[in-house]
Design an enzyme around this catalytic site. Structure first.
Site, mmCIF file in Angstrom:
data_model
loop_
_atom_site.group_PDB
_atom_site.id
_atom_site.type_symbol
_atom_site.label_atom_id
_atom_site.label_comp_id
_atom_site.label_asym_id
_atom_site.label_seq_id
_atom_site.Cartn_x
_atom_site.Cartn_y
_atom_site.Cartn_z
ATOM 1 N N GLY A 1 0.833 -1.197 0.000
ATOM 2 C CA GLY A 1 0.000 0.000 0.000
ATOM 3 C C GLY A 1 0.859 1.235 0.000
ATOM 4 O O GLY A 1 2.090 1.138 0.065
ATOM 5 N N LYS A 2 0.209 2.374 -0.085
ATOM 6 C CA LYS A 2 0.982 3.618 -0.130
ATOM 7 C C LYS A 2 1.881 3.750 1.094
ATOM 8 O O LYS A 2 2.970 4.282 1.023
ATOM 9 C CB LYS A 2 0.042 4.814 -0.246
ATOM 10 C CG LYS A 2 -0.545 4.868 -1.654
ATOM 11 C CD LYS A 2 -1.296 6.117 -1.962
ATOM 12 C CE LYS A 2 -1.848 5.965 -3.395
ATOM 13 N NZ LYS A 2 -2.830 6.945 -3.767
ATOM 14 N N ARG A 3 1.406 3.248 2.229
ATOM 15 C CA ARG A 3 2.207 3.376 3.441
ATOM 16 C C ARG A 3 3.432 2.463 3.453
ATOM 17 O O ARG A 3 4.358 2.651 4.211
ATOM 18 C CB ARG A 3 1.342 3.096 4.674
ATOM 19 C CG ARG A 3 1.180 4.354 5.508
ATOM 20 C CD ARG A 3 0.231 4.120 6.651
ATOM 21 N NE ARG A 3 -1.139 4.353 6.222
ATOM 22 C CZ ARG A 3 -2.193 3.789 6.782
ATOM 23 N NH1 ARG A 3 -2.061 2.918 7.752
ATOM 24 N NH2 ARG A 3 -3.406 4.093 6.368
ATOM 25 N N ASP A 4 3.397 1.455 2.593
ATOM 26 C CA ASP A 4 4.553 0.538 2.566
ATOM 27 C C ASP A 4 5.532 0.919 1.467
ATOM 28 O O ASP A 4 6.355 0.111 1.058
ATOM 29 C CB ASP A 4 4.087 -0.902 2.309
ATOM 30 C CG ASP A 4 2.913 -1.255 3.174
ATOM 31 O OD1 ASP A 4 3.038 -1.109 4.392
ATOM 32 O OD2 ASP A 4 1.866 -1.650 2.616
ATOM 33 N N GLY A 5 5.376 2.099 0.955
ATOM 34 C CA GLY A 5 6.351 2.538 -0.032
ATOM 35 C C GLY A 5 5.878 2.417 -1.471
ATOM 36 O O GLY A 5 6.683 2.466 -2.387
#
Ligand code: GLU
Length: 481
Positions: free
Chosen positions: A246-250
């Site tokens: 996801g966006k939070r994982d890069g």
């Protein structure tokens, strides 16, 4: 049958690697089959549209060399590739469905539907709109939502080119919205109309659409058009494989990789291998090789992990394959104008390529090195405090000058054609061994670079040339008095 694929992003922000991977697979498949890739912009959810996204999508794909035959910039024989400019088609197909009794205006208010939903929930049964389908259909005013009347409530079985035989029962079917109250079609409706009008033969998309496929199939049935081949791509997972990236994982904007100095060829190579298997142990492929090798049969069912370190490794491999000219073309975007111009003026760029190449994984590292002054001394003799020339073990100016003189006379035994790092090392090394390496090599190196840390003196001397090397040593000897 001519292959036609499409990549159909919604313009809702930047493109991350998941989207790019879908585009890449659709592209590779189209190219492999001498077919067409269409870039279609799905902007019917106007509230989610973000200004500038269409350009951004095109820039991202162009950077990677994923080119489309028809797109937002190039209408096809079927008209615009931007859904908001294709409203007439959706209205025409909506009319067709109404005429055939397959669509009806939704007679309920938002509150009424909420109440249906809540009752279903209290009674622990799924809410289905078709349970509330009106007995008679009124005439559509174009302002209320238009719903699809599922032609037949039945079990659907279908084939997915990657997942194989899939099926779902009646519970997956419902009277979904075709046209919304704001006049725009839903994704469910618009993509089917467009795929049909654009002659799409193969749909490459993410796995989140599998559960909606029975609904799509019921609409294909009602329209009397055959469904394209579904090619469902495996998810891209976080490196630890615990969930989707996801966006939070890069999962960042793919153009950030451009800014960071990744090569498009490396990105394409790495993304192709997330979810596709070449069937051998080979890992390094050019885009053309991927086109040759690509096949839907070798797309995996299970998710593939994205790992930025692995991407870096691919980048390094692709950097090693660049010709000197190609390398410099990329390097020029990351070196400062001053550095580049100064090195270019003295014809030093070419000879610096091996040295730069061996030290980087991404081109932005050149920028860091440049900013740290690691290139300035090649073009320009460095300025330094004289004390810097003195090796720690013997801070005597006189003796240091004597050693530098000896180095100079050894270097003078080489002519211009012999002047390269290996040869320079050969003539200086025995003397350094005899006197103590640090005592000889430290002042030699510092003379040339003016820095505590830099490549060895043979390398620097090889790059800057004999004349410049001798001049710098002479200056140092003078400075030592
Ligand atoms: N607009 C959809 C999305 O961005 C496309 C899905 C599809 O390819 O059909 O997810």
């Amino acid at each position: 049958m001519k292959v036609i694929t499409r990549f159909a992003p919604s313009p809702t922000g930047f493109m991350h690697i998941g989207g790019v991977r879908t585009a890449l697979f659709a592209y590779l498949f189209a190219k492999k089959n001498e077919g067409t890739l269409i870039l279609r912009i799905e902007d019917t959810d106007q509230a989610r549209a973000i200004e500038g996204s269409i350009q951004h999508i095109q820039d991202s794909l162009s950077w990677l060399g994923i080119d489309w035959e028809y797109g937002p910039d190039k209408p096809g024989p079927f008209g615009s590739c931007i859904q908001s400019e294709r409203m007439d088609s959706y209205r025409a197909f909506a009319q067709k469905l109404m005429d055939a009794g397959h669509a009806y205006p939704d007679p309920y208010t938002h509150d009424e539907i909420t109440a249906f939903r809540e009752t279903a929930k209290a009674e622990k049964r799924p809410f289905l709109f078709r349970d509330h389908r009106p007995e008679t259909f009124s005439v559509w005013d174009g302002k209320s939502p238009l719903r699809f009347k599922v032609p037949e409530i039945k079990r659907y079985e279908w084939n997915d080119a990657v997942r194989g035989e899939l099926e779902a029962g009646e519970e997956a079917l419902d009277d979904f919205i075709l046209m919304k109250g704001d006049g725009y079609p839903t994704y469910n409706f618009a993509h089917i109309v467009d795929d049909h009008l654009m002659g799409v033969t193969h749909i490459f998309r993410a796995d989140e659409f599998i559960s909606s496929t029975p609904r799509f199939l019921s609409l294909y049935d009602a329209l009397g058009v055959p469904a394209p081949v579904f090619v469902t791509l495996p998810a891209i997972l976080r490196d630890d494989r615990t969930k989707k990236l996801g966006k939070r994982d890069g999962a960042k904007d793919v153009l950030e990789y451009k800014t960071e100095g990744y090569l498009p060829s490396a990105m394409v190579n790495y993304l192709a291998l997330i979810g596709w298997n070449p069937g051998t142990d080979e890992e390094i492929f050019s885009k053309d090789e991927l086109i040759q090798r690509f096949s839907v049969d070798q797309i995996q069912k299970s998710g593939g992990a994205f790992n930025e370190m692995k991407l870096k490794w691919f980048n390094r491999e692709h950097i090693l394959k660049l010709s000197s000219d190609e390398f410099l073309k990329h390097a020029s975007l990351f070196l400062s104008k001053e550095t580049y111009t100064a090195l270019n003026k003295k014809n030093l760029l070419e000879s610096l390529v091996p040295l730069m190449r061996e030290r980087i994984q991404t081109f932005s590292e050149l920028k860091d090195m440049d900013e740290a002054g690691e290139f300035s001394f090649y073009a320009e003799a460095p300025t330094y405090p004289v004390s810097g020339l003195l090796p720690k073990d013997d801070m005597d100016k006189q003796r240091t000058a004597t050693r530098l003189k000896q180095v100079m006379s050894l270097l003078n035994t080489l002519n211009d054609s012999e002047w390269h790092d290996q040869k320079i090392k050969e003539v200086v090394w025995p003397y350094a061994e005899e006197k103590g390496r640090g005592l000889v090599l430290w002042p030699f190196r510092f003379t040339l670079s003016g820095r505590g840390k830099s490549p060895d003196p043979f390398t620097i001397a090889g790059v800057i040339g004999k004349k410049e090397t001798i001049t710098r040593i002479e200056d140092a000897i003078r400075a030592l008095g």
